[in-house]
Design an enzyme around this catalytic site. Sequence first.
Site, PDB file in Angstrom:
ATOM      1  N   CYS A   2      18.859  19.356  14.774  1.00  0.00           N
ATOM      2  CA  CYS A   2      19.619  18.794  13.659  1.00  0.00           C
ATOM      3  C   CYS A   2      20.526  17.694  14.194  1.00  0.00           C
ATOM      4  O   CYS A   2      21.004  17.760  15.317  1.00  0.00           O
ATOM      5  CB  CYS A   2      20.503  19.805  12.924  1.00  0.00           C
ATOM      6  SG  CYS A   2      19.588  21.151  12.202  1.00  0.00           S
ATOM      7  N   ARG A  28      16.112  14.463  16.233  1.00  0.00           N
ATOM      8  CA  ARG A  28      16.658  15.816  16.373  1.00  0.00           C
ATOM      9  C   ARG A  28      16.119  16.761  15.299  1.00  0.00           C
ATOM     10  O   ARG A  28      16.443  17.955  15.286  1.00  0.00           O
ATOM     11  CB  ARG A  28      18.185  15.777  16.285  1.00  0.00           C
ATOM     12  CG  ARG A  28      18.825  14.816  17.260  1.00  0.00           C
ATOM     13  CD  ARG A  28      20.322  14.851  17.152  1.00  0.00           C
ATOM     14  NE  ARG A  28      20.821  16.155  17.536  1.00  0.00           N
ATOM     15  CZ  ARG A  28      21.073  16.523  18.777  1.00  0.00           C
ATOM     16  NH1 ARG A  28      20.898  15.670  19.752  1.00  0.00           N
ATOM     17  NH2 ARG A  28      21.512  17.731  19.042  1.00  0.00           N
ATOM     18  N   TRP A  74      16.494  20.279  11.293  1.00  0.00           N
ATOM     19  CA  TRP A  74      15.333  20.989  11.827  1.00  0.00           C
ATOM     20  C   TRP A  74      15.556  22.441  11.422  1.00  0.00           C
ATOM     21  O   TRP A  74      16.464  23.107  11.893  1.00  0.00           O
ATOM     22  CB  TRP A  74      15.258  20.857  13.356  1.00  0.00           C
ATOM     23  CG  TRP A  74      13.972  21.385  13.899  1.00  0.00           C
ATOM     24  CD1 TRP A  74      12.773  20.725  14.000  1.00  0.00           C
ATOM     25  CD2 TRP A  74      13.736  22.701  14.431  1.00  0.00           C
ATOM     26  NE1 TRP A  74      11.821  21.551  14.544  1.00  0.00           N
ATOM     27  CE2 TRP A  74      12.372  22.764  14.817  1.00  0.00           C
ATOM     28  CE3 TRP A  74      14.528  23.831  14.616  1.00  0.00           C
ATOM     29  CZ2 TRP A  74      11.805  23.904  15.391  1.00  0.00           C
ATOM     30  CZ3 TRP A  74      13.958  24.969  15.172  1.00  0.00           C
ATOM     31  CH2 TRP A  74      12.610  24.993  15.549  1.00  0.00           C
ATOM     32  N   ASN A  98      25.142  21.507  13.155  1.00  0.00           N
ATOM     33  CA  ASN A  98      24.024  21.469  14.097  1.00  0.00           C
ATOM     34  C   ASN A  98      24.184  22.671  15.005  1.00  0.00           C
ATOM     35  O   ASN A  98      25.216  22.811  15.663  1.00  0.00           O
ATOM     36  CB  ASN A  98      24.083  20.163  14.914  1.00  0.00           C
ATOM     37  CG  ASN A  98      23.185  20.226  16.134  1.00  0.00           C
ATOM     38  OD1 ASN A  98      22.146  20.863  16.109  1.00  0.00           O
ATOM     39  ND2 ASN A  98      23.578  19.553  17.195  1.00  0.00           N
ATOM     40  N   GLY A  99      23.178  23.538  15.042  1.00  0.00           N
ATOM     41  CA  GLY A  99      23.261  24.732  15.886  1.00  0.00           C
ATOM     42  C   GLY A  99      22.664  25.907  15.150  1.00  0.00           C
ATOM     43  O   GLY A  99      21.862  25.740  14.228  1.00  0.00           O
ATOM     44  N   GLU A 476      -0.398  18.896  30.842  1.00  0.00           N
ATOM     45  CA  GLU A 476       0.467  17.903  30.207  1.00  0.00           C
ATOM     46  C   GLU A 476      -0.352  17.008  29.262  1.00  0.00           C
ATOM     47  O   GLU A 476       0.080  16.697  28.157  1.00  0.00           O
ATOM     48  CB  GLU A 476       1.191  17.079  31.290  1.00  0.00           C
ATOM     49  CG  GLU A 476       2.074  15.963  30.784  1.00  0.00           C
ATOM     50  CD  GLU A 476       3.178  16.375  29.804  1.00  0.00           C
ATOM     51  OE1 GLU A 476       3.436  17.577  29.638  1.00  0.00           O
ATOM     52  OE2 GLU A 476       3.756  15.467  29.187  1.00  0.00           O
ATOM     53  N   LYS A 480       0.257  16.686  25.213  1.00  0.00           N
ATOM     54  CA  LYS A 480       0.477  15.392  24.545  1.00  0.00           C
ATOM     55  C   LYS A 480      -0.462  15.250  23.359  1.00  0.00           C
ATOM     56  O   LYS A 480      -0.067  14.841  22.278  1.00  0.00           O
ATOM     57  CB  LYS A 480       0.222  14.209  25.490  1.00  0.00           C
ATOM     58  CG  LYS A 480       1.265  13.862  26.502  1.00  0.00           C
ATOM     59  CD  LYS A 480       2.518  13.244  25.968  1.00  0.00           C
ATOM     60  CE  LYS A 480       3.548  14.284  25.661  1.00  0.00           C
ATOM     61  NZ  LYS A 480       4.330  14.794  26.736  1.00  0.00           N
ATOM     62  N   GLU A 483       0.438  17.726  20.508  1.00  0.00           N
ATOM     63  CA  GLU A 483       1.747  17.433  19.941  1.00  0.00           C
ATOM     64  C   GLU A 483       1.706  16.284  18.929  1.00  0.00           C
ATOM     65  O   GLU A 483       2.304  16.377  17.866  1.00  0.00           O
ATOM     66  CB  GLU A 483       2.672  17.070  21.107  1.00  0.00           C
ATOM     67  CG  GLU A 483       4.125  16.995  20.781  1.00  0.00           C
ATOM     68  CD  GLU A 483       4.975  16.758  22.034  1.00  0.00           C
ATOM     69  OE1 GLU A 483       4.430  16.386  23.092  1.00  0.00           O
ATOM     70  OE2 GLU A 483       6.198  16.936  21.942  1.00  0.00           O
ATOM     71  N   HIS A 499     -14.429  32.558  33.040  1.00  0.00           N
ATOM     72  CA  HIS A 499     -14.002  33.953  32.938  1.00  0.00           C
ATOM     73  C   HIS A 499     -13.640  34.320  31.501  1.00  0.00           C
ATOM     74  O   HIS A 499     -12.755  35.134  31.260  1.00  0.00           O
ATOM     75  CB  HIS A 499     -12.835  34.217  33.905  1.00  0.00           C
ATOM     76  CG  HIS A 499     -13.242  34.038  35.330  1.00  0.00           C
ATOM     77  ND1 HIS A 499     -13.996  34.958  36.016  1.00  0.00           N
ATOM     78  CD2 HIS A 499     -13.055  33.001  36.177  1.00  0.00           C
ATOM     79  CE1 HIS A 499     -14.233  34.513  37.229  1.00  0.00           C
ATOM     80  NE2 HIS A 499     -13.684  33.312  37.359  1.00  0.00           N
ATOM     81  N   LYS A 598      13.325  16.657  19.129  1.00  0.00           N
ATOM     82  CA  LYS A 598      13.391  16.186  20.515  1.00  0.00           C
ATOM     83  C   LYS A 598      14.130  17.163  21.425  1.00  0.00           C
ATOM     84  O   LYS A 598      13.686  17.452  22.520  1.00  0.00           O
ATOM     85  CB  LYS A 598      14.077  14.818  20.533  1.00  0.00           C
ATOM     86  CG  LYS A 598      14.163  14.172  21.910  1.00  0.00           C
ATOM     87  CD  LYS A 598      12.861  13.529  22.295  1.00  0.00           C
ATOM     88  CE  LYS A 598      12.892  12.928  23.674  1.00  0.00           C
ATOM     89  NZ  LYS A 598      11.542  12.850  24.245  1.00  0.00           N
TER      90      LYS A 598
HETATM   91  C1  AGP Z   1       6.965  17.258  25.314  1.00  0.00           C
HETATM   92  O1  AGP Z   1       6.412  16.081  24.882  1.00  0.00           O
HETATM   93  C2  AGP Z   1       7.941  17.898  24.495  1.00  0.00           C
HETATM   94  N1  AGP Z   1       8.459  17.234  23.422  1.00  0.00           N
HETATM   95  C3  AGP Z   1       8.560  19.174  24.963  1.00  0.00           C
HETATM   96  O2  AGP Z   1       7.591  19.972  25.532  1.00  0.00           O
HETATM   97  C4  AGP Z   1       9.757  19.049  25.938  1.00  0.00           C
HETATM   98  O3  AGP Z   1       9.307  18.606  27.177  1.00  0.00           O
HETATM   99  C5  AGP Z   1      10.456  20.406  26.036  1.00  0.00           C
HETATM  100  O4  AGP Z   1      10.905  20.781  24.766  1.00  0.00           O
HETATM  101  C6  AGP Z   1      11.601  20.400  27.010  1.00  0.00           C
HETATM  102  O5  AGP Z   1      12.617  19.536  26.608  1.00  0.00           O
HETATM  103  P1  AGP Z   1      13.707  19.059  27.623  1.00  0.00           P
HETATM  104  O6  AGP Z   1      13.008  18.268  28.692  1.00  0.00           O
HETATM  105  O7  AGP Z   1      14.654  18.223  26.821  1.00  0.00           O
HETATM  106  O8  AGP Z   1      14.361  20.281  28.195  1.00  0.00           O
END
Ligand code: AGP
Length: 603
Positions: A2, A28, A74, A98-99, A476, A480, A483, A499, A598
């Site tokens: 948020c 956020r 969020w 926010n929280g 990774e 990506k 996501e 397996h 984020k």
């Molecule tokens: C990756 O693209 C993400 N958005 C997510 O996995 C991110 O890396 C993860 O939430 C950790 O965030 P941070 O690096 O701010 O701790």
Amino acid sequence: MCGIIGFVSSENTKAAVLIEGLKKLEYRGYDSCGIALVHNQEMALYKTKGKVKVLEDKLDKSLEGTSGLAHTRWATHGEPNDVNAHPHQIERVTLVHNGIIENSHELRKFYEMQGVTFKTETDTEVACAVLNDCMNKTNNKIEAIQKACTILKGSYAFGIFFDDELDKIYAIRKDSPLLLGEGKNIVFLASDCSAFLETTNRVLELNENEIAILDVTGITIIDEEGNEVKRESKEATLSLEEIQKDGYDTFLMKEIHEEPMVIKKTFHHYMKKSLTDLNDTMPSLKKYKRFVFVGCGSAYHAGMIAKTLMEQKARVISSTELASEFRYSNPILDDDTAVVFISQSGETADTLAALRMCNEKGIDTFAIVNVLGSSLAKEAKVFLPTLAGKEISVATTKAYCSQVAVLSLLCLKKAMEENKLSREEKLAIENEIERLPLLMKKYINQTSVEKIADTIQHHNHVFFLGRGLDYALSLEGSLKLKEISYIHSEAYAAGELKHGTISLIEKDTPVITCITNPDLVLKSISNTKEVETRGAKVFLLIREDLYSNLMDASAVILLPKVHDVLQGIVSILPYQLLAYTVAKKLGCDIDQPRNLAKSVTVE
Ligand code: AGP
């Protein structure tokens, strides 16, 4: 998660100041948004489900006021809809939050028994009820806020209006970020200074549990004992250019193109001339016999690369842990263990809680973090910054790359201390570091992933295979793709697929194999053959010198050969470009994928 912004001004100010601020904070969360605007001592609320653009389109452009609070959400408690959108109001109190309020369930029950009727399912409305009750009991705003905060459990940054003083905003924070901004005739509060940077770059920090009062005379800060704190504003470290797209269609693409510069900056920060400079820029690692790398999502994947490098180069026992598991695992840690926390935001709830647990146990903690002044950066025993600059796209690219760069240097420092790095190898790595940024730049500009993207966009499932470091890269790459394109994918250690999971391979299932390790090339090719035999459509991402037409593939993307310590930094580029290209073809919202935010400040 948020984002909140608020202002108080001595002159009428367009609501656009809140709307533009919210747009900067949308990374956020973007489930719903709303504003409370005060004009001629009257407050009006505007709230909607969806992104800030939806709210903007509904508002009259001429709308103005002398104070206002705004929020982009969020969702945690209560589905994303108009009613659950902030600001929330109970009698004398209107607030944005926010929280997360962890004891909201019990408090809701308690207040319902007292006759309070809640209109929303949110934890924030419960916080409103608590503050309103405290206000009714004390009739003193500072005391009421302090009292309410002893009742509320969890994390919060609040921006608060009291109904008898609409030209003032009160604010407090605990475990959620909140900054203050001082402009000419206007003062701000916001989750992040990007929200008010177009008006002012003078920023004031607000410490945990301090109360800020914003009014036409400026900002007053009150400490926990009720004393006024004198604090000077500072120039923001963030510039306006950093928060603009600069001609790119998305922040993600802009941030991919920034990677060469970020890598140059990050390496330069730690080694001006040679790797020997690490003796001055990083603390001694001599006492550590074990390293534990902790993070979430991409940061965890960066930690997997670090584990491989620390064991291969320094021959020191290492492991990688998901922060959300590690913190509850009662880990066995001792004095000769260093726990390295990796995070872009420095605010990820699980990573932060894991760090605090280690700090309490007296274990040495390191934080590899991008956001200066974040909680992880402040609370770790050693802070090693990544220098990626502001990353806006929810999917990380440049911050991930600079995490891998700092982690590689950490591993090399330990390798030097353990006398595991020959003079020749050290020189070879230094030369490679020098040429890396240009090589990356050329690679980003010249690499086409169109052919793979064309195929993948029509599939619901994709598999990524790799061994060792290439497995970490595959994880990774797979994250990506999932996501930002919403295509389901799985990354597997190439030898593991047979397996069980190989039963999912059918005709034309796309499989992308990554091969950068000369010792494992034949093994990985055999694993790729196994899926091809079962009908898979195979794509290869292979280091240029290892490709020898040994194997047919629907498309081959060559990866530049660099020293293995740096291979992870370059080899992730085609995966990032691929995710972008597929998402673009599918018309996805690349910078703000659904359901995400984020910084993940809830557990
Ligand atoms: C990756 O693209 C993400 N958005 C997510 O996995 C991110 O890396 C993860 O939430 C950790 O965030 P941070 O690096 O701010 O701790």
